[in-house]
Design an enzyme around this catalytic site. Structure first.
Site, PDB file in Angstrom:
ATOM      1  N   GLU A 246      -3.738 -40.910   6.494  1.00 29.30           N
ATOM      2  CA  GLU A 246      -4.665 -40.372   7.650  1.00 29.30           C
ATOM      3  C   GLU A 246      -3.757 -39.922   8.562  1.00 29.30           C
ATOM      4  O   GLU A 246      -3.037 -41.076   9.149  1.00 29.30           O
ATOM      5  CB  GLU A 246      -5.114 -41.255   7.921  1.00 29.30           C
ATOM      6  CG  GLU A 246      -6.491 -41.813   7.163  1.00 29.30           C
ATOM      7  CD  GLU A 246      -7.963 -41.102   6.577  1.00 29.30           C
ATOM      8  OE1 GLU A 246      -7.943 -40.181   7.269  1.00 29.30           O
ATOM      9  OE2 GLU A 246      -7.693 -41.113   5.860  1.00 29.30           O
ATOM     10  N   CYS A 280      -7.267 -40.820  16.941  1.00 29.51           N
ATOM     11  CA  CYS A 280      -6.836 -40.105  16.305  1.00 29.51           C
ATOM     12  C   CYS A 280      -8.742 -38.849  16.079  1.00 29.51           C
ATOM     13  O   CYS A 280      -8.893 -38.172  15.785  1.00 29.51           O
ATOM     14  CB  CYS A 280      -6.438 -40.110  14.764  1.00 29.51           C
ATOM     15  SG  CYS A 280      -7.463 -41.379  14.560  1.00 29.51           S
ATOM     16  N   GLU A 378      -2.227 -31.354  19.072  1.00 26.04           N
ATOM     17  CA  GLU A 378      -2.857 -33.155  19.205  1.00 26.04           C
ATOM     18  C   GLU A 378      -2.096 -33.530  21.286  1.00 26.04           C
ATOM     19  O   GLU A 378      -0.776 -33.259  20.661  1.00 26.04           O
ATOM     20  CB  GLU A 378      -2.982 -33.818  18.421  1.00 26.04           C
ATOM     21  CG  GLU A 378      -3.018 -35.598  18.946  1.00 26.04           C
ATOM     22  CD  GLU A 378      -3.190 -36.212  17.211  1.00 26.04           C
ATOM     23  OE1 GLU A 378      -1.652 -36.419  16.676  1.00 26.04           O
ATOM     24  OE2 GLU A 378      -3.931 -36.728  16.626  1.00 26.04           O
TER      25      GLU A 378
HETATM   26  P1  NAD Z   1       4.296 -41.549  13.923  1.00 25.36           P
HETATM   27  O1  NAD Z   1       4.153 -40.870  12.871  1.00 25.36           O
HETATM   28  O2  NAD Z   1       5.431 -41.521  14.626  1.00 25.36           O
HETATM   29  O3  NAD Z   1       5.047 -43.409  13.108  1.00 25.36           O
HETATM   30  C1  NAD Z   1       4.037 -43.653  12.211  1.00 25.36           C
HETATM   31  C2  NAD Z   1       4.446 -44.809  11.482  1.00 25.36           C
HETATM   32  O4  NAD Z   1       5.555 -44.628  10.829  1.00 25.36           O
HETATM   33  C3  NAD Z   1       5.714 -45.729  12.158  1.00 25.36           C
HETATM   34  O5  NAD Z   1       5.365 -47.832  11.793  1.00 25.36           O
HETATM   35  C4  NAD Z   1       6.456 -45.212  12.454  1.00 25.36           C
HETATM   36  O6  NAD Z   1       8.010 -46.536  12.387  1.00 25.36           O
HETATM   37  C5  NAD Z   1       6.535 -44.776  10.585  1.00 25.36           C
HETATM   38  N1  NAD Z   1       7.680 -43.501  10.076  1.00 25.36           N
HETATM   39  C6  NAD Z   1       8.609 -43.069  11.500  1.00 25.36           C
HETATM   40  N2  NAD Z   1       9.307 -42.213  10.826  1.00 25.36           N
HETATM   41  C7  NAD Z   1       8.846 -42.272   9.651  1.00 25.36           C
HETATM   42  C8  NAD Z   1       9.578 -41.394   7.829  1.00 25.36           C
HETATM   43  N3  NAD Z   1      10.833 -40.946   8.236  1.00 25.36           N
HETATM   44  N4  NAD Z   1       9.105 -42.159   6.822  1.00 25.36           N
HETATM   45  C9  NAD Z   1       8.296 -43.102   6.820  1.00 25.36           C
HETATM   46  N5  NAD Z   1       7.477 -43.299   7.885  1.00 25.36           N
HETATM   47  C10 NAD Z   1       7.877 -42.906   8.879  1.00 25.36           C
HETATM   48  O7  NAD Z   1       2.771 -41.833  14.454  1.00 25.36           O
HETATM   49  P2  NAD Z   1       2.398 -42.926  15.850  1.00 25.36           P
HETATM   50  O8  NAD Z   1       3.278 -42.632  16.876  1.00 25.36           O
HETATM   51  O9  NAD Z   1       3.127 -44.332  15.770  1.00 25.36           O
HETATM   52  O10 NAD Z   1       0.744 -42.626  15.914  1.00 25.36           O
HETATM   53  C11 NAD Z   1       0.164 -41.725  16.382  1.00 25.36           C
HETATM   54  C12 NAD Z   1       0.346 -40.892  15.741  1.00 25.36           C
HETATM   55  O11 NAD Z   1      -0.692 -42.213  14.102  1.00 25.36           O
HETATM   56  C13 NAD Z   1      -0.909 -39.568  16.819  1.00 25.36           C
HETATM   57  O12 NAD Z   1      -0.723 -38.595  15.565  1.00 25.36           O
HETATM   58  C14 NAD Z   1      -2.508 -40.462  15.287  1.00 25.36           C
HETATM   59  O13 NAD Z   1      -3.296 -39.050  15.648  1.00 25.36           O
HETATM   60  C15 NAD Z   1      -2.329 -40.932  14.028  1.00 25.36           C
HETATM   61  N6  NAD Z   1      -3.691 -41.386  14.211  1.00 25.36           N
HETATM   62  C16 NAD Z   1      -3.744 -41.278  12.752  1.00 25.36           C
HETATM   63  C17 NAD Z   1      -5.421 -41.740  12.404  1.00 25.36           C
HETATM   64  C18 NAD Z   1      -6.089 -41.577  11.807  1.00 25.36           C
HETATM   65  O14 NAD Z   1      -6.823 -42.159  11.087  1.00 25.36           O
HETATM   66  N7  NAD Z   1      -5.815 -40.440  11.750  1.00 25.36           N
HETATM   67  C19 NAD Z   1      -5.440 -43.007  13.363  1.00 25.36           C
HETATM   68  C20 NAD Z   1      -4.844 -43.278  14.289  1.00 25.36           C
HETATM   69  C21 NAD Z   1      -3.339 -43.199  14.609  1.00 25.36           C
END
Ligand code: NAD
Length: 476
Positions: A246, A280, A378
């Site tokens: 997601e 999101c 975004e």
């Molecule tokens: P992010 O992608 O930076 O991090 C998400 C998670 O992934 C964190 O736990 C992070 O530590 C981990 N991560 C980072 N690098 C990784 C890697 N190489 N491999 C695996 N995991 C890794 O996102 P964020 O900044 O925490 O959240 C914001 C984003 O989340 C926005 O783009 C938002 O739209 C999205 N979001 C989507 C939904 C949805 O349901 N569609 C809901 C909430 C947030």
């Protein structure tokens, strides 16, 4: 150390830690979180793997009891957990309490689902043979969560995972260890056998790839940004691992000439700016037909500039701070980009408050076109842009002209347009006269196109991801 990792039923420290800073007041450090390394993650995966067979064999009653107890405790403590959430993430207190309550409701929902797991029995096309279709747990599931819903998203992944008989390793976002820790602490006292739920906090770039590469981990459920999600999908594809993503959104909200102006302004104010726009599903593209455009912009700008921005814990504050300095810089740079590209910006400036924090005024960018960067990428902050269109047909085409497809909304009093929009909006969720954000906990959540990948989360549809289907034939 204030927040330790939970590995195989034991709380464990790490040599390194991450401070948990209040974005409303950076002098307020809530605590220090464990920063697990590869070896600790491996131990958590092994613990989850050891616990998997017995939890897969647990009865629906055992699963109900655990999920129901956890839901009851979260709901009873929603004020305290909501305060923790607001303090570490920056949502206003009512928003924080609302999210905590939602986490409790999710556990209650899946408690019921544990008792309702059903299969199918069919007659074979060959005489005398019985065919059963049943669902089996997958085993160990890796859960990777973002910072913006620090208790609800871990809840909507952990609850179905254990409801359907799986074990988990949760890797929450570094910015919000408090909520993940509080949730797992409640789970650790719920009667779950050791190793069913494990928590490993630490760097995503280090732990994420290792979790995905482990052959003991059978599936990955991820919520976060598009670039991280795409990398995870590629890695899971290489090892044929089941994956659910997601990701982001650039959600359109169409406002037609025949809309009730108050309803439209309410929906857009909420969708674009509540939770500091860090959803999101936020309404970031407001697609407005020309007959209502000027009245709508004037009314929304007035309501937006009256929003009280401040410390998330202060009574009466309607919009809390941005989550951290990096996100604030990103938001402000998108406001500049929008202005450089020809948009007319109202608001969007950095704000100072009594305590030092990451405050900004909500921003409305008018006179934009759908090909501007502000409408393609975004922002993930309180920034909405307005695109003026001629009529419904152009509005629908602009709404769908995006690589994302999470949530799409329309404000109209025309049944014909509402019905056509529901059928033709390219999104996983469609809202009529309601904000694009703010969804129920008992129905599926997710998007199409570049926003999501894999089967849906939440509601009964969660079973698609957290189980595999088995077809058995029997000749009695
Ligand atoms: P992010 O992608 O930076 O991090 C998400 C998670 O992934 C964190 O736990 C992070 O530590 C981990 N991560 C980072 N690098 C990784 C890697 N190489 N491999 C695996 N995991 C890794 O996102 P964020 O900044 O925490 O959240 C914001 C984003 O989340 C926005 O783009 C938002 O739209 C999205 N979001 C989507 C939904 C949805 O349901 N569609 C809901 C909430 C947030």
């Amino acid at each position: 150390m204030d927040y330790k990792n939970l590995v195989g039923g034991s709380w464990v420290e790490t040599s390194d830690s991450t401070p948990n800073v209040n974005p409303s007041d950076i002098s307020d450090v809530l605590g220090h979180a464990a920063r697990g390394d590869a070896a600790q993650l491996d131990q958590a995966i092994e613990a989850a793997d050891r616990a998997a067979p017995s939890w897969a064999a647990s009865t629906p009653q055992q699963r109900f009891d655990v999920l129901d107890l956890v839901g009851t405790e979260i709901l009873a403590r929603k004020e305290e957990l909501g305060r923790l959430l607001s303090r570490e993430e920056g949502k206003t207190l009512p928003e924080g309490i609302g999210e905590a309550a939602r986490a409790g409701q999710i556990f209650k929902f899946f408690a019921g689902e544990a008792l309702r797991q059903a299969g199918d029995r069919l007659a074979s096309v060959r005489p005398g043979i019985e065919v059963d279709v049943t669902r089996s747990p997958l085993g160990v599931i890796g859960l990777i969560t973002p910072w913006n819903f620090p208790i609800a998203i871990p809840a909507w992944k952990i609850a179905p995972a254990i409801c359907y008989g799986n074990t988990v390793v949760l890797k929450p976002a570094e910015l919000v260890p408090g909520c993940a820790h509080a949730l797992v602490e409640i789970l650790s006292r719920s009667g779950l056998p050791e190793g069913v739920v494990n928590l490993v906090m630490g760097r995503g770039s280090q732990l994420g790839p290792r979790l995905i590469e482990s052959s003991k981990v059978k599936a990955i459920s991820f919520t976060g940004s598009v670039p991280t999600g795409r990398g995870i999908a590629a890695a899971c594809g290489a090892s044929l691992k089941k994956v659910q993503l997601e990701m982001g959104g650039k959600n359109p909200m169409v406002v037609l000439d025949d809309a009730d102006l108050d309803v439209a302004v309410d929906a857009c104010l909420n969708g674009a700016f509540f939770s500091t726009g860090q959803r999101c599903t936020a309404s970031s593209r407001l697609v407005v037909t020309e007959g209502i455009h000027d009245r709508f912009v004037a009314a929304l700008a007035e309501r937006m500039s009256a929003l009280k921005v401040g410390n998330a814990l202060e009574a009466g504050v309607q919009m809390g701070p941005v989550v951290d300095g990096r996100q604030l810089e990103q938001n402000l740079s998108y406001v500049d980009i929008a202005a450089e590209d020809g948009g007319k910006v109202q608001g969007g400036e950095r704000l100072n408050r009594e305590t030092e924090g990451f405050y900004m005024a909500p921003a409305l960018v008018t006179e934009t076109s759908n090909d501007m960067r502000i409408n393609r990428e975004e922002v993930f902050g309180p920034v909405a842009s307005v695109i003026r269109v001629k009529d419904y047909d152009e509005a629908l085409s602009v709404a769908n002209d995006t690589e994302f497809g999470l949530s799409s909304g329309i404000c109209t009093t025309s049944l014909k347009h509402a019905s056509h929009f529901k059928a033709n909006a390219q999104a996983g969720m469609v809202m009529v006269n309601l904000p694009t954000a703010g969804v129920d906990y008992h129905v599926p959540f997710g998007g199409t196109k570049g926003s999501s990948f894999g089967s849906r989360e939440q509601g009964r549809y969660a079973a698609e991801f957290y189980t595999s289907v088995k077809t058995s034939y029997l000749l009695p």
